[in-house]
Design a protein around this motif. Structure first.
Motif: not given
Length: 91
Positions: A1-3, A20-21, A23-24, A27, A31, A33, A63
């Motif tokens: 996932m691109n954040c 927000q973090y 929620e990430w 996933q 990640l 970031i 990550i």
């Protein structure tokens, strides 16, 4: 996932960023970031970002920090947190 990190990683934005973090972290995919937009950073923001990385790794979620802005790189260096944001390597 691109954040994508926001422009500000400061104490005034920590609570919103924390939500927000979290929620990430839910996933299932790795990640990525993107920190290219970060223009302001303080110790509270760096602490939260470090917490995101530690939490992800503690749950075996890959990550990576990509395109860290000069301001973010400087903050990471000042607090000697480079090891937290280095790519995780299996021994």
């Amino acid at each position: 996932m691109n954040c994508l990190l926001g422009e500000s990683l400061e104490i005034s934005t920590v609570m919103d960023a924390k939500v927000q973090y979290e929620e990430w972290l839910k996933q299932p995919s790795p990640l990525n970031i993107d920190a290219s937009q970060v223009g302001r950073v303080d110790a509270a923001g760096l602490q939260l970002l470090a917490s995101l990385f530690v939490s992800a790794r503690n749950t075996n979620l890959d990550i990576t920090l990509n395109s860290a802005s000069d301001v973010l790189q400087e903050g990471i260096g000042l607090l000697a947190l480079q090891h937290v944001f280095e790519p995780h390597r299996e021994e």
